[in-house]
Write a protein that holds these residues in place. Structure first.
Motif, mmCIF file in Angstrom:
data_model
loop_
_atom_site.group_PDB
_atom_site.id
_atom_site.type_symbol
_atom_site.label_atom_id
_atom_site.label_comp_id
_atom_site.label_asym_id
_atom_site.label_seq_id
_atom_site.Cartn_x
_atom_site.Cartn_y
_atom_site.Cartn_z
ATOM 1 N N TRP A 66 1.618 2.040 10.996
ATOM 2 C CA TRP A 66 0.253 1.505 10.851
ATOM 3 C C TRP A 66 -0.184 0.624 12.020
ATOM 4 O O TRP A 66 -1.362 0.387 12.182
ATOM 5 C CB TRP A 66 0.161 0.698 9.537
ATOM 6 C CG TRP A 66 0.205 1.567 8.327
ATOM 7 C CD1 TRP A 66 -0.865 2.192 7.741
ATOM 8 C CD2 TRP A 66 1.348 1.936 7.546
ATOM 9 N NE1 TRP A 66 -0.456 2.925 6.656
ATOM 10 C CE2 TRP A 66 0.893 2.784 6.506
ATOM 11 C CE3 TRP A 66 2.708 1.648 7.610
ATOM 12 C CZ2 TRP A 66 1.745 3.338 5.551
ATOM 13 C CZ3 TRP A 66 3.562 2.187 6.663
ATOM 14 C CH2 TRP A 66 3.080 3.027 5.638
ATOM 15 N N MET A 89 -4.286 -2.612 12.661
ATOM 16 C CA MET A 89 -3.527 -1.983 11.579
ATOM 17 C C MET A 89 -4.419 -0.879 11.001
ATOM 18 O O MET A 89 -5.477 -1.167 10.440
ATOM 19 C CB MET A 89 -3.185 -3.023 10.513
ATOM 20 C CG MET A 89 -2.470 -2.442 9.301
ATOM 21 S SD MET A 89 -2.081 -3.697 8.056
ATOM 22 C CE MET A 89 -3.650 -3.823 7.180
ATOM 23 N N ASN A 91 -5.682 2.078 8.650
ATOM 24 C CA ASN A 91 -5.667 2.758 7.337
ATOM 25 C C ASN A 91 -4.596 2.272 6.376
ATOM 26 O O ASN A 91 -4.048 3.064 5.612
ATOM 27 C CB ASN A 91 -5.466 4.273 7.522
ATOM 28 C CG ASN A 91 -6.755 4.968 7.902
ATOM 29 O OD1 ASN A 91 -7.836 4.520 7.524
ATOM 30 N ND2 ASN A 91 -6.645 6.041 8.669
ATOM 31 N N PHE A 92 -4.281 1.003 6.384
ATOM 32 C CA PHE A 92 -3.248 0.517 5.465
ATOM 33 C C PHE A 92 -3.863 0.224 4.107
ATOM 34 O O PHE A 92 -4.919 -0.382 4.039
ATOM 35 C CB PHE A 92 -2.610 -0.769 6.018
ATOM 36 C CG PHE A 92 -1.434 -1.222 5.205
ATOM 37 C CD1 PHE A 92 -0.220 -0.584 5.309
ATOM 38 C CD2 PHE A 92 -1.564 -2.275 4.312
ATOM 39 C CE1 PHE A 92 0.870 -0.993 4.534
ATOM 40 C CE2 PHE A 92 -0.487 -2.687 3.549
ATOM 41 C CZ PHE A 92 0.726 -2.049 3.664
ATOM 42 N N GLY A 96 -1.594 5.855 8.201
ATOM 43 C CA GLY A 96 -1.926 5.283 9.506
ATOM 44 C C GLY A 96 -1.542 6.207 10.652
ATOM 45 O O GLY A 96 -2.203 6.248 11.675
ATOM 46 N N SER A 261 -6.694 -3.290 5.994
ATOM 47 C CA SER A 261 -7.205 -3.086 7.353
ATOM 48 C C SER A 261 -8.565 -3.753 7.506
ATOM 49 O O SER A 261 -9.442 -3.593 6.655
ATOM 50 C CB SER A 261 -7.336 -1.592 7.646
ATOM 51 O OG SER A 261 -6.067 -0.991 7.672
#
Ligand SMILES: NC(=O)c1ccc[n+]([C@@H]2O[C@H](COP(=O)([O-])OP(=O)(O)OC[C@H]3O[C@@H](n4cnc5c(N)ncnc54)[C@H](OP(=O)(O)O)[C@@H]3O)[C@@H](O)[C@H]2O)c1
Length: 311
Positions: A66, A89, A91-92, A96, A261
């Motif tokens: 990520w 970071m 798409n957490f 990711g 994110s």
């Protein structure tokens, strides 16, 4: 492009090098040419089929990761243009896909990397730093002089949390083993507690806020040293589910939470990095091809600061 794919959930031997197509970007996204990535304990848990594994169900190939820092190659967003150095970071806690030479990211998950900060330091300062910053800002509401206890103060989250809590004006107490005492104090902690030698209840008291990276019994011990009405935030999933009820039973507040994110929060972290209020401590740097070794190192649970990989 080079990528590390996970053949199946399980051991480090399932992390293998593969040659894949460069991903295609959608509206509001950018394509990043990776300069550095970082790994976190959630990568280990997810690799083993726990953590964020459900986000990868019915996905092939599985690409973990990520935290990324790199150069925008192509942009479909007004936020960044080709050539910008960005980090964040991605798409957490979804996919990711940062274990690759190119990463597609929603532009609003990123910030401009400060010029005086390396890609390695920036990649390190993503998930772990966001976790610390979001918690200290939204749950901590730290005021000058508050007594803040940071567990695992030498780890990825902890070493950022100590520096950020100091920046916010707190009196900071950090826990680690003897070997990492000087490191924790060098981050700005006012006091150090050696968890191997001292019971928490003997070592401290009157705590206003606890950031707990350990869970389980650490929650009970922490509640014993907190003031009435104080707050504890516990982050290790699977070990922190009872924190709210345990805290409430003692007249305190407890939260189990996850990082999310946010480009806005990343920009605040970029400012802290640029001005020198926060620094990344990089314990080890590996090549992307050495992901197996990087996972083995992180899963010892002994990392001082962060582990970074470069393509
Ligand atoms: N909810 C979320 O969004 C979120 C986000 C980030 C992380 N997490 C979770 O938080 C936990 C910590 O993450 P991390 O990145 O900080 O891990 P990490 O970097 O792997 O932590 C390693 C550090 O933990 C210290 N440590 C181990 N046992 C300890 C103990 N009993 N007391 C004090 N320190 C101890 C070690 O120091 P010594 O060698 O001195 O023992 C080492 O420096 C993980 O479970 C992770 O999954 C959750």
């Amino acid at each position: 492009m080079k990528s590390i794919i996970l053949k199946d959930f399980g051991s480090v031997d399932n992390l293998v090098l593969a040659e894949l197509q460069i991903p295609v970007l959608q509206e509001a996204e950018v394509l990043i040419r990776t300069k550095a990535i970082s790994i976190n304990p959630i990568d280990i848990k997810t690799r083993a089929g726990r953590g964020a594994a459900t986000a990868f169900q019915n996905t092939q190939p599985i690409i973990l990761g990520w935290d990324v820092s790199g150069i925008v190659e192509t942009s479909k967003s007004d936020l960044f243009k080709a050539g910008d150095a960005v980090f964040g970071m991605v798409n957490f806690p979804g996919q990711g896909k940062a274990y690759a030479e190119y990463v597609v990211a929603p532009a609003n998950h990123l910030a401009l990397k400060p010029n005086n900060i390396s890609h390695e330091s920036a990649a390190a300062c993503s998930l772990a730093a966001l976790t610390a910053w979001q918690i200290l800002k939204s749950y901590g509401k730290i005021k000058k002089g508050d007594r803040v206890l940071i567990h695992a103060a030498a780890g990825g989250v902890g070493h950022y949390a100590v520096q950020m809590a100091k920046y916010l004006g707190a009196y900071v107490i950090g826990t680690s083993s003897t070997a990492k005492k000087e490191f924790v104090l060098s981050l700005g902690a006012d006091e150090h507690i050696d968890y191997q030698k001292q019971a928490l209840e003997v070592a401290t008291k009157d705590i206003d806020f606890v950031l707990d990276s350990l869970g389980g019994e650490s929650i009970d011990h922490s509640l014993n040293v907190m003031k009435q009405g104080a707050t504890i935030v516990s982050i290790p999933s699977g070990l922190n589910e009872k924190v709210t009820e345990k805290a409430a039973a003692r007249g305190m507040q407890g939260f189990a939470t996850k990082a999310y994110s946010s480009g806005t929060d990343m920009q605040e972290i970029a400012d802290l990095l640029e001005k020198g209020f926060v620094k990344s401590h990089i314990a080890q740097t590996f090549k992307l091809e050495e992901m197996r070794e990087a996972h083995l190192s992180l899963e010892t649970g002994k990392t001082q600061g962060k582990i970074v990989l470069t393509p």
